[in-house]
Design a protein around this motif. Sequence first.
Motif, mmCIF file in Angstrom:
data_model
loop_
_atom_site.group_PDB
_atom_site.id
_atom_site.type_symbol
_atom_site.label_atom_id
_atom_site.label_comp_id
_atom_site.label_asym_id
_atom_site.label_seq_id
_atom_site.Cartn_x
_atom_site.Cartn_y
_atom_site.Cartn_z
ATOM 1 N N GLY A 125 0.769 -1.242 0.000
ATOM 2 C CA GLY A 125 0.000 0.000 0.000
ATOM 3 C C GLY A 125 0.795 1.283 0.000
ATOM 4 N N ALA A 126 2.119 1.219 -0.082
ATOM 5 C CA ALA A 126 2.924 2.433 -0.204
ATOM 6 C C ALA A 126 2.902 2.893 -1.662
ATOM 7 N N VAL A 127 2.773 4.182 -1.888
ATOM 8 C CA VAL A 127 2.771 4.717 -3.248
ATOM 9 C C VAL A 127 4.168 5.245 -3.544
ATOM 10 N N ILE A 128 4.780 4.742 -4.628
ATOM 11 C CA ILE A 128 6.148 5.067 -5.009
ATOM 12 C C ILE A 128 6.131 5.858 -6.315
ATOM 13 N N GLY A 129 6.826 7.004 -6.327
ATOM 14 C CA GLY A 129 6.906 7.850 -7.514
ATOM 15 C C GLY A 129 8.248 7.716 -8.200
ATOM 16 N N LEU A 130 8.262 7.948 -9.517
ATOM 17 C CA LEU A 130 9.461 7.810 -10.325
ATOM 18 C C LEU A 130 9.976 9.184 -10.756
ATOM 19 N N PHE A 131 11.293 9.367 -10.654
ATOM 20 C CA PHE A 131 11.952 10.636 -10.955
ATOM 21 C C PHE A 131 13.170 10.387 -11.838
ATOM 22 N N ASP A 132 13.621 11.422 -12.548
ATOM 23 C CA ASP A 132 14.831 11.269 -13.363
ATOM 24 C C ASP A 132 16.062 11.395 -12.474
ATOM 25 N N GLN A 133 17.245 11.304 -13.069
ATOM 26 C CA GLN A 133 18.481 11.320 -12.281
ATOM 27 C C GLN A 133 18.710 12.636 -11.548
ATOM 28 N N ASN A 134 18.031 13.701 -11.976
ATOM 29 C CA ASN A 134 18.164 15.002 -11.319
ATOM 30 C C ASN A 134 17.073 15.263 -10.291
ATOM 31 N N GLY A 135 16.190 14.292 -10.100
ATOM 32 C CA GLY A 135 15.127 14.441 -9.120
ATOM 33 C C GLY A 135 13.853 15.071 -9.648
ATOM 34 N N ASN A 136 13.767 15.242 -10.982
ATOM 35 C CA ASN A 136 12.553 15.794 -11.590
ATOM 36 C C ASN A 136 11.526 14.682 -11.795
ATOM 37 N N LYS A 137 10.264 14.989 -11.551
ATOM 38 C CA LYS A 137 9.197 14.013 -11.740
ATOM 39 C C LYS A 137 9.192 13.514 -13.171
ATOM 40 N N ILE A 138 8.951 12.221 -13.343
ATOM 41 C CA ILE A 138 8.718 11.653 -14.661
ATOM 42 C C ILE A 138 7.215 11.489 -14.783
ATOM 43 N N CYS A 139 6.643 12.103 -15.815
ATOM 44 C CA CYS A 139 5.193 12.145 -15.956
ATOM 45 C C CYS A 139 4.715 11.349 -17.167
ATOM 46 N N ASP A 140 3.459 10.939 -17.103
ATOM 47 C CA ASP A 140 2.833 10.256 -18.231
ATOM 48 C C ASP A 140 2.333 11.286 -19.246
ATOM 49 N N GLU A 141 1.662 10.824 -20.281
ATOM 50 C CA GLU A 141 1.182 11.714 -21.341
ATOM 51 C C GLU A 141 0.207 12.773 -20.832
ATOM 52 N N ALA A 142 -0.494 12.466 -19.745
ATOM 53 C CA ALA A 142 -1.472 13.401 -19.177
ATOM 54 C C ALA A 142 -0.830 14.389 -18.207
ATOM 55 N N GLY A 143 0.476 14.252 -17.979
ATOM 56 C CA GLY A 143 1.180 15.163 -17.080
ATOM 57 C C GLY A 143 1.171 14.736 -15.621
ATOM 58 N N ASN A 144 0.726 13.517 -15.343
ATOM 59 C CA ASN A 144 0.707 12.996 -13.973
ATOM 60 C C ASN A 144 1.988 12.233 -13.680
ATOM 61 N N ILE A 145 2.508 12.393 -12.469
ATOM 62 C CA ILE A 145 3.719 11.662 -12.106
ATOM 63 C C ILE A 145 3.461 10.167 -12.238
ATOM 64 N N ILE A 146 4.459 9.456 -12.751
ATOM 65 C CA ILE A 146 4.363 8.009 -12.861
ATOM 66 C C ILE A 146 4.551 7.439 -11.457
ATOM 67 N N LYS A 147 3.574 6.672 -11.006
ATOM 68 C CA LYS A 147 3.620 6.108 -9.661
ATOM 69 C C LYS A 147 2.973 4.736 -9.650
ATOM 70 N N LYS A 148 3.386 3.948 -8.687
ATOM 71 C CA LYS A 148 2.857 2.595 -8.495
ATOM 72 C C LYS A 148 2.627 2.383 -7.000
ATOM 73 N N THR A 149 1.718 1.468 -6.684
ATOM 74 C CA THR A 149 1.437 1.112 -5.293
ATOM 75 C C THR A 149 2.002 -0.274 -5.021
ATOM 76 N N THR A 150 2.696 -0.417 -3.889
ATOM 77 C CA THR A 150 3.308 -1.705 -3.562
ATOM 78 C C THR A 150 2.250 -2.787 -3.381
ATOM 79 N N ASN A 151 2.599 -4.004 -3.838
ATOM 80 C CA ASN A 151 1.696 -5.146 -3.751
ATOM 81 C C ASN A 151 1.837 -5.846 -2.396
ATOM 82 N N LYS A 152 1.228 -7.011 -2.244
ATOM 83 C CA LYS A 152 1.259 -7.753 -0.974
ATOM 84 C C LYS A 152 2.677 -8.081 -0.524
ATOM 85 N N GLN A 153 3.577 -8.250 -1.482
ATOM 86 C CA GLN A 153 4.968 -8.546 -1.154
ATOM 87 C C GLN A 153 5.795 -7.280 -0.940
ATOM 88 N N GLY A 154 5.172 -6.109 -1.096
ATOM 89 C CA GLY A 154 5.880 -4.849 -0.902
ATOM 90 C C GLY A 154 6.672 -4.390 -2.105
#
Length: 91
Positions: free
Chosen positions: A4-33
């Motif tokens: 249930g932790a939400v993890i966001g993805l960033f480039d090497q400089n710490g800038n958000k990596i966004c999808d086509e809609a401009g939302n940060i790319i993020k995923k939620t951890t599964n049962k195994q974390g």
Amino acid sequence: MLQGAVIGLFDQNGNKICDEAGNIIKKTTNKQGFVVFTGLEPGVYQYRELSAPTGYKNNNNMYKVTINEDWTVEYETDYGKIYDIKGKDGG
């Protein structure tokens, strides 16, 4: 491992990596974390927890991962693990 932790993805400089809609790319951890980000090119990325599960404090540390040209993956620390501490949400 923590679900249930939400993890966001960033480039090497710490800038958000966004999808086509401009939302940060993020995923939620599964049962195994775990989360899996797909479709990434070789390079250096960073990731961090955007929100912790209920009952845990948010971990705001940024972590680095490198995807090599041969598609091997190298984590800067502890195989990419993020540790959360039980406590008041967001505090």
